[in-house]
Design a protein around this motif. Structure first.
Motif, PDB file in Angstrom:
ATOM      1  N   ILE A  21      84.703  -3.723  65.770  1.00 29.32           N
ATOM      2  CA  ILE A  21      83.166  -4.187  66.304  1.00 29.32           C
ATOM      3  C   ILE A  21      82.308  -3.127  66.328  1.00 29.32           C
ATOM      4  CG2 ILE A  21      81.702  -5.389  67.881  1.00 29.32           C
ATOM      5  CD1 ILE A  21      84.554  -6.841  68.380  1.00 29.32           C
ATOM      6  N   TYR A  22      82.477  -2.071  66.712  1.00 30.02           N
ATOM      7  CA  TYR A  22      81.645  -0.799  66.742  1.00 30.02           C
ATOM      8  C   TYR A  22      81.518  -0.244  65.505  1.00 30.02           C
ATOM      9  CZ  TYR A  22      80.028   3.872  67.098  1.00 30.02           C
ATOM     10  OH  TYR A  22      79.090   5.063  66.993  1.00 30.02           O
ATOM     11  N   MET A  23      82.362  -0.169  64.645  1.00 30.43           N
ATOM     12  CA  MET A  23      82.094   0.362  63.076  1.00 30.43           C
ATOM     13  C   MET A  23      81.389  -0.555  62.451  1.00 30.43           C
ATOM     14  SD  MET A  23      85.692   1.961  61.856  1.00 30.43           S
ATOM     15  CE  MET A  23      86.534   0.385  61.824  1.00 30.43           C
ATOM     16  N   ALA A  24      81.540  -1.978  62.555  1.00 34.26           N
ATOM     17  CA  ALA A  24      80.704  -2.940  61.870  1.00 34.26           C
ATOM     18  C   ALA A  24      79.390  -3.146  62.388  1.00 34.26           C
ATOM     19  CB  ALA A  24      81.446  -4.396  62.130  1.00 34.26           C
ATOM     20  N   ALA A  25      78.969  -2.952  63.642  1.00 29.43           N
ATOM     21  CA  ALA A  25      77.681  -2.927  64.202  1.00 29.43           C
ATOM     22  C   ALA A  25      76.837  -1.589  63.923  1.00 29.43           C
ATOM     23  CB  ALA A  25      77.797  -2.913  65.736  1.00 29.43           C
ATOM     24  N   SER A  26      77.510  -0.354  63.692  1.00 29.78           N
ATOM     25  CA  SER A  26      76.932   0.861  63.143  1.00 29.78           C
ATOM     26  C   SER A  26      76.758   1.142  61.931  1.00 29.78           C
ATOM     27  CB  SER A  26      77.677   1.844  63.987  1.00 29.78           C
ATOM     28  OG  SER A  26      79.042   2.005  63.613  1.00 29.78           O
ATOM     29  N   LYS A  27      77.514   0.265  61.153  1.00 24.90           N
ATOM     30  CA  LYS A  27      77.899   0.445  59.728  1.00 24.90           C
ATOM     31  C   LYS A  27      78.435   1.740  59.305  1.00 24.90           C
ATOM     32  CE  LYS A  27      74.759  -3.119  58.482  1.00 24.90           C
ATOM     33  NZ  LYS A  27      75.137  -4.152  59.530  1.00 24.90           N
ATOM     34  N   ASP A  28      79.226   2.432  60.292  1.00 19.90           N
ATOM     35  CA  ASP A  28      79.988   3.835  60.159  1.00 19.90           C
ATOM     36  C   ASP A  28      81.391   3.536  60.018  1.00 19.90           C
ATOM     37  OD1 ASP A  28      80.942   5.947  60.122  1.00 19.90           O
ATOM     38  OD2 ASP A  28      80.221   6.907  62.150  1.00 19.90           O
ATOM     39  N   LYS A  29      81.916   3.577  58.996  1.00 20.70           N
ATOM     40  CA  LYS A  29      83.589   3.168  58.457  1.00 20.70           C
ATOM     41  C   LYS A  29      84.029   4.397  58.754  1.00 20.70           C
ATOM     42  CE  LYS A  29      82.115  -1.009  57.629  1.00 20.70           C
ATOM     43  NZ  LYS A  29      81.085  -1.248  58.379  1.00 20.70           N
ATOM     44  N   GLY A  30      83.767   5.464  59.347  1.00 16.65           N
ATOM     45  CA  GLY A  30      84.425   6.708  59.517  1.00 16.65           C
ATOM     46  C   GLY A  30      85.836   6.577  60.282  1.00 16.65           C
ATOM     47  N   GLN A  31      85.976   5.698  61.326  1.00 17.55           N
ATOM     48  CA  GLN A  31      87.239   5.483  61.893  1.00 17.55           C
ATOM     49  C   GLN A  31      87.902   4.393  61.426  1.00 17.55           C
ATOM     50  OE1 GLN A  31      88.400   7.434  64.216  1.00 17.55           O
ATOM     51  NE2 GLN A  31      86.795   8.842  65.160  1.00 17.55           N
ATOM     52  N   LEU A  32      88.028   4.113  60.111  1.00 16.20           N
ATOM     53  CA  LEU A  32      88.706   2.863  59.595  1.00 16.20           C
ATOM     54  C   LEU A  32      90.294   3.337  59.627  1.00 16.20           C
ATOM     55  CD1 LEU A  32      88.594   0.525  58.098  1.00 16.20           C
ATOM     56  CD2 LEU A  32      88.527   1.567  55.847  1.00 16.20           C
ATOM     57  N   VAL A  33      90.554   4.471  59.389  1.00 15.59           N
ATOM     58  CA  VAL A  33      92.071   4.797  59.365  1.00 15.59           C
ATOM     59  C   VAL A  33      92.587   4.833  60.902  1.00 15.59           C
ATOM     60  CG1 VAL A  33      93.705   6.612  58.999  1.00 15.59           C
ATOM     61  CG2 VAL A  33      91.842   6.388  57.455  1.00 15.59           C
ATOM     62  N   THR A  34      91.854   5.162  61.833  1.00 14.96           N
ATOM     63  CA  THR A  34      92.142   4.940  63.080  1.00 14.96           C
ATOM     64  C   THR A  34      92.293   3.710  63.827  1.00 14.96           C
ATOM     65  OG1 THR A  34      90.930   7.150  63.732  1.00 14.96           O
ATOM     66  CG2 THR A  34      91.355   5.888  65.642  1.00 14.96           C
ATOM     67  N   HIS A  35      91.419   2.773  63.221  1.00 15.09           N
ATOM     68  CA  HIS A  35      91.317   1.459  63.496  1.00 15.09           C
ATOM     69  C   HIS A  35      92.573   0.624  62.934  1.00 15.09           C
ATOM     70  CE1 HIS A  35      89.997  -2.696  63.598  1.00 15.09           C
ATOM     71  NE2 HIS A  35      90.181  -2.932  62.339  1.00 15.09           N
ATOM     72  N   ALA A  36      92.932   0.971  61.795  1.00 16.25           N
ATOM     73  CA  ALA A  36      93.919   0.482  61.205  1.00 16.25           C
ATOM     74  C   ALA A  36      95.399   0.914  61.657  1.00 16.25           C
ATOM     75  CB  ALA A  36      94.038   0.788  59.719  1.00 16.25           C
ATOM     76  N   HIS A  37      95.482   2.002  62.220  1.00 17.03           N
ATOM     77  CA  HIS A  37      96.602   2.555  62.856  1.00 17.03           C
ATOM     78  C   HIS A  37      96.672   1.999  64.382  1.00 17.03           C
ATOM     79  CE1 HIS A  37      97.077   5.527  59.652  1.00 17.03           C
ATOM     80  NE2 HIS A  37      98.310   5.879  60.222  1.00 17.03           N
ATOM     81  N   ILE A  38      95.395   1.837  64.841  1.00 12.49           N
ATOM     82  CA  ILE A  38      95.555   1.153  66.336  1.00 12.49           C
ATOM     83  C   ILE A  38      96.033  -0.331  66.266  1.00 12.49           C
ATOM     84  CG2 ILE A  38      94.281   0.207  68.202  1.00 12.49           C
ATOM     85  CD1 ILE A  38      92.263   2.545  67.898  1.00 12.49           C
ATOM     86  N   THR A  76     102.419   6.715  69.686  1.00 11.76           N
ATOM     87  CA  THR A  76     101.452   6.039  69.443  1.00 11.76           C
ATOM     88  C   THR A  76     100.148   6.576  70.015  1.00 11.76           C
ATOM     89  OG1 THR A  76     102.848   4.051  69.061  1.00 11.76           O
ATOM     90  CG2 THR A  76     100.570   3.726  69.231  1.00 11.76           C
ATOM     91  N   ILE A  77     100.116   6.833  71.227  1.00 14.86           N
ATOM     92  CA  ILE A  77      98.781   7.340  72.045  1.00 14.86           C
ATOM     93  C   ILE A  77      98.536   8.518  71.445  1.00 14.86           C
ATOM     94  CG2 ILE A  77      97.898   7.995  74.235  1.00 14.86           C
ATOM     95  CD1 ILE A  77      99.685   5.751  75.543  1.00 14.86           C
ATOM     96  N   VAL A  78      99.414   9.532  71.268  1.00  8.60           N
ATOM     97  CA  VAL A  78      98.846  10.683  70.635  1.00  8.60           C
ATOM     98  C   VAL A  78      98.507  10.774  69.258  1.00  8.60           C
ATOM     99  CG1 VAL A  78      99.658  13.215  70.100  1.00  8.60           C
ATOM    100  CG2 VAL A  78     100.558  12.055  72.395  1.00  8.60           C
ATOM    101  N   LEU A  79      98.983   9.813  68.390  1.00 10.39           N
ATOM    102  CA  LEU A  79      98.775   9.673  66.925  1.00 10.39           C
ATOM    103  C   LEU A  79      97.344   9.227  66.832  1.00 10.39           C
ATOM    104  CD1 LEU A  79      99.615   9.820  64.048  1.00 10.39           C
ATOM    105  CD2 LEU A  79     100.495   7.563  64.243  1.00 10.39           C
ATOM    106  N   LEU A  80      97.187   8.310  67.817  1.00 12.97           N
ATOM    107  CA  LEU A  80      95.816   7.487  67.713  1.00 12.97           C
ATOM    108  C   LEU A  80      94.512   8.440  68.023  1.00 12.97           C
ATOM    109  CD1 LEU A  80      96.736   3.903  68.991  1.00 12.97           C
ATOM    110  CD2 LEU A  80      96.702   4.831  66.619  1.00 12.97           C
TER     111      LEU A  80
END
Length: 122
Positions: A21-38, A76-80
Motif C-alpha cells: 500500500i505504501y508503494m502504491a501510494a508513493s508511486k515508488d516501486k523500489g521495494q517490490l522485491v522485498t514486498h514479493a518476498h514478504i 525469513t526475518i533476516v532475509l527480509l
C-alpha cells in the motif's frame, strides 16, 4: 505449531500488504522485491507450513518441529530485513550480499527440515 505458523503468516501478510500500500501510494516501486518476498516466503510458505502441521503432521511439538519453526522464522526475518536495506538503498549489495546468502540458505534448511518432518510423519 499450526497456530504459531498461522499467527506469524498473518503478521507477514500485514507487513507485506502495508508495504504494498505504501508503494502504491508513493508511486515508488523500489521495494517490490522485498514486498514479493514478504508475501511469498513470509506469508505463503509460512501458511503452507501451518496447513502441513494441521493436516498431516501428528507430533508437532518435537524438538525438530520447534527447530524448523525457528530456523524458518530467523532466516525469513533476516532475509527480509536484508532485502529492505538493499532495495531501500540503505546498505550496498557488497555488504548485505553475504547476509542475504546465509539467510537464503537458512530458509532452505527450514524447508528441508519440513520435508524431513513430513516424511517422518508418513
Amino acid at each position: 505449531m499450526d497456530r504459531k505458523f498461522v499467527m506469524t503468516a498473518l503478521l507477514y501478510a500485514v507487513v507485506g500488504l502495508a508495504l504494498g500500500i505504501y508503494m502504491a501510494a508513493s508511486k515508488d516501486k523500489g521495494q517490490l522485491v522485498t514486498h514479493a518476498h514478504i508475501m511469498l516466503i513470509g506469508f505463503v510458505v509460512t501458511l503452507s507450513y501451518a496447513l502441513l502441521h494441521k493436516l498431516w503432521l501428528t507430533n508437532c511439538y518435537t524438538t525438530l518441529a520447534k527447530a524448523q519453526f525457528y530456523v524458518h522464522q530467523i532466516g525469513t526475518i533476516v532475509l527480509l530485513i536484508g532485502l529492505f536495506l538493499f532495495f531501500g538503498q540503505i546498505v550496498p549489495l557488497e555488504q548485505v550480499d553475504p547476509i542475504l546468502a546465509i539467510a537464503s540458505i537458512t530458509v532452505f534448511i527450514g524447508m528441508v527440515l519440513m520435508l524431513i518432518l513430513f516424511i517422518k510423519s508418513s
